[in-house]
Scaffold this active site. Structure first.
Site, short mmCIF file in Angstrom:
data_model
loop_
_atom_site.label_atom_id
_atom_site.label_comp_id
_atom_site.label_asym_id
_atom_site.label_seq_id
_atom_site.Cartn_x
_atom_site.Cartn_y
_atom_site.Cartn_z
N GLU A 263 -49.06 -19.58 89.31
CA GLU A 263 -47.90 -19.48 90.21
C GLU A 263 -48.41 -18.78 91.45
O GLU A 263 -48.80 -17.62 91.40
CB GLU A 263 -46.83 -18.67 89.50
CG GLU A 263 -45.49 -18.78 90.13
CD GLU A 263 -44.78 -17.48 89.98
OE1 GLU A 263 -44.47 -17.09 88.86
OE2 GLU A 263 -44.56 -16.84 91.02
N CYS A 300 -41.95 -13.18 94.16
CA CYS A 300 -42.39 -14.55 94.44
C CYS A 300 -41.21 -15.40 94.92
O CYS A 300 -41.39 -16.42 95.56
CB CYS A 300 -43.04 -15.15 93.21
SG CYS A 300 -42.23 -14.70 91.69
P1 NAP Z 1 -54.78 -11.93 93.52
O1 NAP Z 1 -55.70 -11.38 94.52
O2 NAP Z 1 -54.65 -13.40 93.47
O3 NAP Z 1 -55.28 -11.38 92.08
C1 NAP Z 1 -54.63 -11.74 90.89
C2 NAP Z 1 -55.62 -11.65 89.74
O4 NAP Z 1 -56.62 -12.66 89.87
C3 NAP Z 1 -56.37 -10.33 89.67
O5 NAP Z 1 -56.60 -10.04 88.32
C4 NAP Z 1 -57.67 -10.65 90.37
O6 NAP Z 1 -58.74 -9.87 89.91
C5 NAP Z 1 -57.90 -12.09 89.95
N1 NAP Z 1 -58.66 -12.85 90.94
C6 NAP Z 1 -58.23 -13.17 92.19
N2 NAP Z 1 -59.16 -13.93 92.81
C7 NAP Z 1 -60.18 -14.08 91.93
C8 NAP Z 1 -61.44 -14.74 92.00
N3 NAP Z 1 -61.82 -15.39 93.10
N4 NAP Z 1 -62.24 -14.67 90.93
C9 NAP Z 1 -61.87 -14.00 89.83
N5 NAP Z 1 -60.71 -13.35 89.70
C10 NAP Z 1 -59.87 -13.37 90.75
O7 NAP Z 1 -53.33 -11.36 93.66
P2 NAP Z 1 -52.82 -9.85 93.84
O8 NAP Z 1 -53.94 -8.89 93.71
O9 NAP Z 1 -51.72 -9.69 92.92
O10 NAP Z 1 -52.20 -9.77 95.28
C11 NAP Z 1 -52.83 -10.27 96.43
C12 NAP Z 1 -51.89 -11.18 97.17
O11 NAP Z 1 -51.38 -12.16 96.25
C13 NAP Z 1 -50.64 -10.55 97.75
O12 NAP Z 1 -50.85 -9.98 99.00
C14 NAP Z 1 -49.70 -11.73 97.81
O13 NAP Z 1 -49.91 -12.46 98.98
C15 NAP Z 1 -50.07 -12.57 96.64
N6 NAP Z 1 -49.18 -12.42 95.47
C16 NAP Z 1 -48.26 -13.36 95.27
C17 NAP Z 1 -47.41 -13.27 94.17
C18 NAP Z 1 -46.41 -14.31 93.91
O14 NAP Z 1 -45.59 -14.11 93.04
N7 NAP Z 1 -46.43 -15.39 94.55
C19 NAP Z 1 -47.49 -12.21 93.29
C20 NAP Z 1 -48.46 -11.24 93.52
C21 NAP Z 1 -49.30 -11.38 94.62
P3 NAP Z 1 -59.11 -8.45 90.61
O15 NAP Z 1 -58.08 -7.49 90.10
O16 NAP Z 1 -60.45 -8.19 90.10
O17 NAP Z 1 -59.04 -8.67 92.07
#
Ligand code: NAP
Length: 504
Positions: A263, A300
Site C-alpha cells: 500500500e 494514507c
Molecule cells: P518507507 O521508507 O517506504 O519504509 C517502509 C519499510 O520498508 C521500512 O521497514 C524500510 O526499512 C523498508 N524499505 C524501504 N525501502 C526499502 C528498500 N529499498 N530496501 C529494503 N527495505 C526498504 O516508508 P516510511 O519509513 O514509513 O516513511 C517514508 C515515507 O513513506 C513517508 O514520508 C511517506 O511519504 C510514505 N508513507 C506512506 C504511508 C501510506 O500509508 N501511504 C505510510 C507511511 C509512510 P528501513 O526501516 O530500514 O528504512
C-alpha cells in the site's frame, strides 16, 4: 512500571542479538539501543516459519482463533507500557495510541470470529456423478488453503494497527500462515513489546515457535533479504512509493515471483459538487481541514486534493483557511518523514500556477498545515501535483465547468479513496463521476471524509496502482485474509485425508 526495551530480535521463540546496534530516535523520552537485523537472522526466521508451516496449517480454525484471542489479551495486559513507549517513539498522543490499540485487538478478535464462522473458506463441492454420460464426473471439493510463510513490514504511521500484530499479521495467522515481521525502525520498542505479547500467546497456545518472528531493522539489507528469501511466499507492506516499488520489483525478479501486497499512498481526491457547496460549503471546508490535519496528516487516507468549480472556490477557501489558523505545529513520526514533508511542501509551493492560500512555518520534526490552489489546466500539466505529500498539505483544484471536473477525475492515478460531496440536485453529475471514480479507487464515499477506515467485512483498503500493488486485494477488513490463501481443488480425495478446515 516503565517498559525498558532489551533491544533484541525474536527469532522462533528466542530473543537474540547481533554485534551491531542502532539507537531509537524518540520524539521524547530516552533513546534505546536495538540490535541491528541481519540477513542471517532473516534466514533463521524464514526456515523456522517453514518448519512451523505444516503443523500450523493443520491446526483447526478454533485453535487459530484461540491464538488470535490470546494475542489480543496479552496486548491488553500490556496496555499502559505500550502507550508509553509508543508515544515516546512516535510522538503520537496517548489517546490516539489507546484508540489504535483498541483497533488492533479488535482486528485480532474480528479475525478470530471470522475464521470460526468458516465462510472465508468459500468451500465448494461438486459431488461425483458416476452415471454421467459420456464420462462420469469425479467428486471435487474446493477449499482456501494457507500459502506458506508471510513477511510483514511494520508501517511507520500505525505503530500498532499496521505493524507487528497489525492487520497483515492478524490476517496471515488467521489464514494459517506463519509470519516473519520486519519491524519499522521508527518504533522498535513498541514492536518489541508487541512481539512479547505474541510470544506469550504462542506459549499459552502451545504452537510451534516458528509461527512468529520479529526482526528489527537498522539495515536496508534486512528488508531486501526478507522479500527475496525463497521460503517467503507473500509480503504485506505499507509505506512509501519508492520503497514499496523497490521491494515489489525484487519480489517480481525472484526465480519464483511472489505477490507483494503493498500500500503505497494516495492523495484521496474529494469532488465538491455545486449544490452541496452552495448549501454547506463552510461545513465541508471545515470538515476537510479537520480530516487533513488529524494526526499531522500522516494517514494514507488523508484527503490531499479537492476539486471545486472556480466560481465556488472562494466559499471553500475562506472557511478552510479560517479553520487552519487554530492548528499549531504537530510532531511527526520520524525526522525523515518530517524532512520529506518539508521538501514536498517546497516543491508544491514552487510549481507553476500554484497559488498559496494558507502559509505557515514548520521546522525540525514538526508539521504545520499548508493549503494551495491551482487551476485544472496547470494541475493536468504537472505530474508532481498529483503526488502525495505525506502530512497536512492540501491542494484545491479549480475547474471551470462540470465537464472539466470529469476530465480531472479521469486524470487521477489509482487511489485508496475518492469522495463525493453532493446534494440531491448534484445527482446527474454524481452519476457521471461515480463510474470514473470506481475505476480509480478502492473505496468511494459520499458526504464524509476518508480518514477513519472501518475494520469490517465490507471494507476495501486498496485500489489500482500506486494506491496498492495488487488491485484485487484489501489490507483492512476480513476480506484481507484472501491475500494469504490459495484455492485448492481436492478431486476424489477421501474425506479422512482432507484438512481439518474441510469439516464445518
Ligand atoms: P518507507 O521508507 O517506504 O519504509 C517502509 C519499510 O520498508 C521500512 O521497514 C524500510 O526499512 C523498508 N524499505 C524501504 N525501502 C526499502 C528498500 N529499498 N530496501 C529494503 N527495505 C526498504 O516508508 P516510511 O519509513 O514509513 O516513511 C517514508 C515515507 O513513506 C513517508 O514520508 C511517506 O511519504 C510514505 N508513507 C506512506 C504511508 C501510506 O500509508 N501511504 C505510510 C507511511 C509512510 P528501513 O526501516 O530500514 O528504512
Amino acid at each position: 512500571m516503565a517498559f525498558t526495551p532489551h533491544g533484541q530480535h525474536l527469532i522462533a521463540g528466542h530473543w537474540v542479538r547481533t554485534d551491531q546496534s542502532f539507537f531509537s530516535e524518540p520524539a521524547h523520552g530516552p533513546a534505546h539501543a536495538f540490535s541491528v537485523g541481519s540477513v542471517a537472522l532473516v534466514d533463521q526466521a524464514a526456515r523456522a516459519a517453514e518448519d512451523a508451516f505444516d503443523s500450523f496449517a493443520a491446526t483447526s480454525r478454533e485453535q487459530r482463533a484461540a491464538f488470535l484471542d490470546a494475542i489480543a489479551e496479552e496486548i491488553d495486559a500490556r496496555s499502559e507500557a505500550i502507550t508509553e513507549i509508543g508515544s515516546q517513539e512516535t510522538g503520537l498522543p496517548a489517546a490516539r495510541l489507546q484508540g489504535e490499540r483498541g483497533r488492533t485487538v479488535g482486528q485480532l478478535r474480528l479475525f478470530a470470529s471470522h475464521i470460526r464462522a468458516g465462510d472465508y473458506l468459500d468451500a465448494r463441492h461438486d459431488p461425483a456423478l458416476p452415471d454421467r454420460q459420456p464420462l462420469p464426473r469425479p467428486d471435487i471439493r474446493l477449499l482456501q488453503r494457507p500459502i506458506g510463510p508471510v513477511a510483514v513490514f511494520g508501517a511507520s504511521n500505525f505503530p500498532l494497527a499496521f505493524s507487528v500484530a497489525g492487520g497483515d499479521t492478524a490476517a496471515a495467522l488467521a489464514a494459517g500462515c506463519p509470519v516473519v515481521v520486519k519491524g519499522h525502525s521508527a518504533h522498535p520498542g513498541t514492536g518489541e513489546i508487541i512481539a512479547e505479547a505474541i510470544h506469550a500467546a504462542r506459549l499459552r497456545c502451545d504452537l510451534h515457535p516458528g509461527v512468529f518472528s520479529l526482526i528489527q531493522g537498522g539495515n536496508r539489507e534486512v528488508g531486501q533479504a526478507v522479500v527475496q528469501h525463497p521460503l517467503i511466499k507473500a509480503v504485506g507492506f505499507t509505506g512509501s512509493l519508492a520503497g514499496g516499488r523497490a521491494l515489489f520489483d525484487l519480489c517480481a525478479q525472484r526465480p519464483e515471483p511472489i505477490p507483494f501486497f503493498g500500500e503505497l499512498g494516495s492523495v484521496n481526491p474529494m469532488f465538491l459538487l455545486p449544490a452541496a457547496v452552495d448549501a454547506r460549503g463552510d461545513e465541508i471546508a471545515r470538515g476537510w481541514m479537520a480530516s487533513l490535519t488529524m494526526g499531522a496528516g500522516q494517514f494514507c487516507t488523508n484527503p490531499g486534493i479537492a476539486v471545486v468549480l472556480a466560481s465556488q472556490a472562494p466559499l471553500i477557501t475562506a472557511a478552510a483557511t479560517a479553520a487552519l489558523v487554530a492548528i499549531g505545529p504537530q510532531v511527526m513520526l520520524t525526522e525523515g518523514i518530517a524532512a520529506a514533508y518539508h521538501r514536498g511542501q517546497q516543491a508544491i509551493a514552487a510549481a507553476p500556477g500554484v497559488q498559496t492560500l494558507y502559509d505557515s512555518h514548520c521546522e525540525q520534526r514538526t508539521a504545520t498545515p499548508y493549503l494551495y490552489q491551482v487551476s485544472a489546466s496547470d494541475w493536468l500539466k504537472n505530474p508532481l501535483l498529483h503526488e502525495e505529500v505525506f502530512g497536512p498539505l492540501a491542494v484545491l483544484i479549480t475547474v471551470r465547468t462540470s465537464d472539466d471536473m470529469l476530465t480531472v477525475a479521469r486524470a487521477f492515478s489509482g487511489q485508496l479513496t475518492a469522495t463525493l460531496h453532493l446534494d440531491e440536485e448534484d445527482s446527474a453529475l454524481g452519476r457521471q463521476l461515480l463510474p470514473i471514480l470506481e475505476r480509480k479507487a478502492g473505496r468511494v464515499l459520499a458526504n464524509g471524509f476518508p480518514t477513519g477506515v472501518e475494520v469490517c467485512d465490507a471494507m476495501v483498503h486498496g485500489g489500482p496502482y500506486p494506491a496498492s500493488t495488487n488491485f484485487g486485494a484489501t489490507s483492512v477488513g476480513t476480506l484481507s485474509i484472501r491475500r494469504f490463501l490459495r484455492p485448492v481443488s481436492y478431486q476424489n480425495i477421501p474425506a479422512s485425508l482432507l484438512p481439518q478446515d474441510a469439516g464445518k
